[in-house]
Design a protein around this motif. Structure first.
Motif, mmCIF file in Angstrom:
data_model
loop_
_atom_site.group_PDB
_atom_site.id
_atom_site.type_symbol
_atom_site.label_atom_id
_atom_site.label_comp_id
_atom_site.label_asym_id
_atom_site.label_seq_id
_atom_site.Cartn_x
_atom_site.Cartn_y
_atom_site.Cartn_z
ATOM 1 N N TYR A 118 7.620 -12.597 33.569
ATOM 2 C CA TYR A 118 8.882 -11.859 33.655
ATOM 3 C C TYR A 118 8.891 -10.955 34.880
ATOM 4 C CZ TYR A 118 11.813 -7.789 32.405
ATOM 5 O OH TYR A 118 12.687 -6.747 32.410
ATOM 6 N N GLN A 119 7.772 -10.247 35.125
ATOM 7 C CA GLN A 119 7.693 -9.378 36.290
ATOM 8 C C GLN A 119 7.643 -10.158 37.592
ATOM 9 O OE1 GLN A 119 7.980 -6.192 36.675
ATOM 10 N NE2 GLN A 119 8.114 -5.608 34.524
ATOM 11 N N SER A 120 6.973 -11.323 37.594
ATOM 12 C CA SER A 120 6.839 -12.108 38.813
ATOM 13 C C SER A 120 8.176 -12.666 39.287
ATOM 14 C CB SER A 120 5.846 -13.253 38.599
ATOM 15 O OG SER A 120 6.350 -14.152 37.621
ATOM 16 N N ASN A 121 9.132 -12.823 38.378
ATOM 17 C CA ASN A 121 10.444 -13.372 38.735
ATOM 18 C C ASN A 121 11.491 -12.291 38.983
ATOM 19 O OD1 ASN A 121 9.528 -16.027 38.453
ATOM 20 N ND2 ASN A 121 9.977 -16.047 36.257
ATOM 21 N N LYS A 122 11.053 -11.051 39.008
ATOM 22 C CA LYS A 122 12.014 -9.946 39.055
ATOM 23 C C LYS A 122 12.889 -9.982 40.298
ATOM 24 C CE LYS A 122 9.026 -6.605 41.385
ATOM 25 N NZ LYS A 122 8.101 -7.644 41.852
ATOM 26 N N HIS A 123 12.309 -10.338 41.460
ATOM 27 C CA HIS A 123 13.076 -10.281 42.694
ATOM 28 C C HIS A 123 14.151 -11.362 42.758
ATOM 29 C CE1 HIS A 123 10.919 -7.050 44.613
ATOM 30 N NE2 HIS A 123 9.770 -7.633 44.366
ATOM 31 N N LYS A 124 14.040 -12.362 41.903
ATOM 32 C CA LYS A 124 15.037 -13.432 41.913
ATOM 33 C C LYS A 124 16.339 -12.981 41.296
ATOM 34 C CE LYS A 124 11.620 -17.180 41.670
ATOM 35 N NZ LYS A 124 11.151 -18.358 40.900
ATOM 36 N N TRP A 125 16.256 -12.069 40.316
ATOM 37 C CA TRP A 125 17.484 -11.668 39.634
ATOM 38 C C TRP A 125 17.584 -10.173 39.365
ATOM 39 C CZ3 TRP A 125 15.540 -9.914 34.985
ATOM 40 C CH2 TRP A 125 14.326 -10.481 34.554
ATOM 41 N N GLY A 126 16.570 -9.401 39.741
ATOM 42 C CA GLY A 126 16.613 -7.954 39.521
ATOM 43 C C GLY A 126 17.770 -7.290 40.248
ATOM 44 N N LYS A 127 17.897 -7.582 41.557
ATOM 45 C CA LYS A 127 18.985 -6.993 42.330
ATOM 46 C C LYS A 127 20.323 -7.569 41.893
ATOM 47 C CE LYS A 127 15.995 -6.098 46.303
ATOM 48 N NZ LYS A 127 15.724 -6.383 47.729
ATOM 49 N N GLY A 128 20.297 -8.841 41.426
ATOM 50 C CA GLY A 128 21.534 -9.448 40.930
ATOM 51 C C GLY A 128 22.069 -8.717 39.708
ATOM 52 N N ILE A 129 21.157 -8.276 38.834
ATOM 53 C CA ILE A 129 21.580 -7.513 37.653
ATOM 54 C C ILE A 129 22.255 -6.213 38.080
ATOM 55 C CG2 ILE A 129 20.754 -6.228 35.644
ATOM 56 C CD1 ILE A 129 18.624 -8.334 35.264
ATOM 57 N N CYS A 130 21.700 -5.565 39.083
ATOM 58 C CA CYS A 130 22.292 -4.316 39.570
ATOM 59 C C CYS A 130 23.692 -4.552 40.127
ATOM 60 C CB CYS A 130 21.392 -3.692 40.641
ATOM 61 S SG CYS A 130 19.799 -3.092 40.011
ATOM 62 N N VAL A 131 23.864 -5.667 40.841
ATOM 63 C CA VAL A 131 25.195 -6.002 41.372
ATOM 64 C C VAL A 131 26.185 -6.211 40.223
ATOM 65 C CG1 VAL A 131 26.537 -7.721 42.641
ATOM 66 C CG2 VAL A 131 24.321 -6.980 43.513
ATOM 67 N N ILE A 132 25.740 -6.939 39.193
ATOM 68 C CA ILE A 132 26.593 -7.178 38.028
ATOM 69 C C ILE A 132 26.971 -5.852 37.363
ATOM 70 C CG2 ILE A 132 26.657 -8.175 35.708
ATOM 71 C CD1 ILE A 132 24.915 -10.451 36.762
ATOM 72 N N VAL A 133 26.002 -4.947 37.273
ATOM 73 C CA VAL A 133 26.262 -3.636 36.669
ATOM 74 C C VAL A 133 27.345 -2.884 37.442
ATOM 75 C CG1 VAL A 133 25.271 -1.336 36.328
ATOM 76 C CG2 VAL A 133 24.026 -3.353 35.535
ATOM 77 N N TRP A 134 27.255 -2.895 38.772
ATOM 78 C CA TRP A 134 28.241 -2.192 39.594
ATOM 79 C C TRP A 134 29.627 -2.833 39.469
ATOM 80 C CZ3 TRP A 134 28.102 2.394 41.998
ATOM 81 C CH2 TRP A 134 26.855 2.986 42.213
ATOM 82 N N VAL A 135 29.675 -4.172 39.458
ATOM 83 C CA VAL A 135 30.958 -4.863 39.313
ATOM 84 C C VAL A 135 31.587 -4.534 37.962
ATOM 85 C CG1 VAL A 135 32.069 -7.127 39.105
ATOM 86 C CG2 VAL A 135 30.363 -6.735 40.890
ATOM 87 N N ALA A 136 30.776 -4.571 36.892
ATOM 88 C CA ALA A 136 31.275 -4.238 35.565
ATOM 89 C C ALA A 136 31.779 -2.802 35.523
ATOM 90 C CB ALA A 136 30.173 -4.451 34.525
ATOM 91 N N ALA A 137 31.051 -1.883 36.176
ATOM 92 C CA ALA A 137 31.454 -0.474 36.185
ATOM 93 C C ALA A 137 32.804 -0.293 36.881
ATOM 94 C CB ALA A 137 30.380 0.366 36.872
#
Length: 344
Positions: free
Chosen positions: A141-160
């Motif tokens: 889970y940690q090794s794959n973080k860079h693949k979608w970690g920043k994507g989650i943040c983008v989704i959070v901002w769009v939702a906000a």
């Protein structure tokens, strides 16, 4: 959650005569003097602390873990939220002089950053749950973080941004030079405030109780020197969130459901005081990281060393190294616990 619209109680307070003593006078004094002072203190301390967090996680930790990404995103949202407080402080002390367009921008961005902060806090909660309770899969889970970690943040901002659209629409400069929301028809206020309470307070609160209950059960079954420290962190995070957010949100919900409280001056004073406390959450996070986070304190001393201000850096670094040596004797699940919880 921090309620962003200037409530009817606050609008009434502005019209009171300062020379009249009594509950109205006391509420007015709180609004015109207490709020600006609290806003200013929260803004200054919060900006200093959150800038420090961003510097540490971007330039010293290089966003090594998914938690690092979420914490940096949380600090960014808190910092942007704090930048709206000077405008609100000036309005409380005087009038809104920044125009209708600026009113919509400030109120809207205020809500965007608030939603982003609370949704990111929820993401951090689930990240900790996975890292600690799912020991066998957490490394992958940690090794794959860079693949979608920043994507989650983008989704959070769009939702906000989507959630904050009503603030951009209904915020306006009133006839008395005040910036607040005017809902038409009025029942929209109940719907929007209820939604904002659910997303900005109840959602994160339920997530914290659910996830941290499971985390606590896992840590209780673990045998390591880190267990009590991690449980203390969990307890601190939950308690601080409840103390700062629950009183204000409970009062706002009560007032929205029963309009009679609009004329209760004691309730008006309670709103002003609890609002100031709720806003303090944005400047308390850096303090939590410093007092309970090993990694944060270590990098803080690095910054002081780089500035030539930390003569005791070597001694503190040795202490951190000794702690790391002890950490090598713990189990795999406890290592993940230490990474996720104690090294924020």
């Amino acid at each position: 959650m921090h309620q962003d619209n200037q409530t009817d109680q606050e609008k009434e307070i502005i019209t009171y005569d300062e020379d009249v003593d009594g509950p109205e006078h006391h509420a007015l004094m709180l609004f015109k003097y207490f709020l600006p002072v609290m806003y200013s203190i929260t803004c200054i301390l919060g900006l200093m602390g959150n800038v420090l967090i961003i510097i540490i996680f971007l330039y010293y930790e290089k966003l090594k873990t998914l938690t690092d990404i979420f914490v940096a995103n949380l600090a960014t949202a808190d910092m942007m939220f704090l930048c709206t407080l000077p405008f609100l402080a000036y309005q409380a002390a005087h009038d809104w002089i920044f125009g209708d367009a600026m009113c919509k921008i400030i109120r809207g961005m205020y809500r965007v950053n608030l939603y982003t902060s609370m949704l990111t806090l929820t993401c951090i909660t689930f990240d900790r749950l996975i890292s600690i309770t799912q020991a066998t899969s957490a490394s992958r889970y940690q090794s794959n973080k860079h693949k979608w970690g920043k994507g989650i943040c983008v989704i959070v901002w769009v939702a906000a941004v989507l959630f904050a659209i009503p603030q951009f629409i209904y915020s306006t400069k009133g006839n008395r030079n005040e910036c607040f929301e005017i809902y038409d028809p009025p029942h929209i206020e109940i719907i929007l405030v209820s939604f904002q309470l659910a997303i900005g307070f109840l959602g994160p609160l339920v997530a914290m109780f659910f996830c941290y209950t499971l985390i606590a059960k896992t840590l209780i079954n673990a045998s390591s020197f880190q267990k009590h420290k991690s449980l203390k962190i969990i307890f601190t995070v939950v308690v601080v969130f409840i103390i700062t957010q629950l009183p204000y949100n409970a009062i706002i919900l009560t007032v929205i459901l029963d309009k009679d409280y609009y004329v209760d001056k004691h309730f008006q004073k309670a709103i002003i005081i609890t609002e100031a406390i709720a806003y303090m959450h944005a400047c308390l996070n850096p303090g939590l990281y410093f007092f309970v986070g090993i990694k944060f304190r270590k990098n803080f001393w690095k910054i002081l060393k780089d500035l030539g201000l930390a003569k005791q850096y070597k001694e503190d670094t040795d202490n951190f190294k000794n702690t790391d040596v002890e950490s090598k004797n713990i189990s795999v699940s406890t290592k993940l616990e230490a990474m996720s919880m104690c090294q924020l």
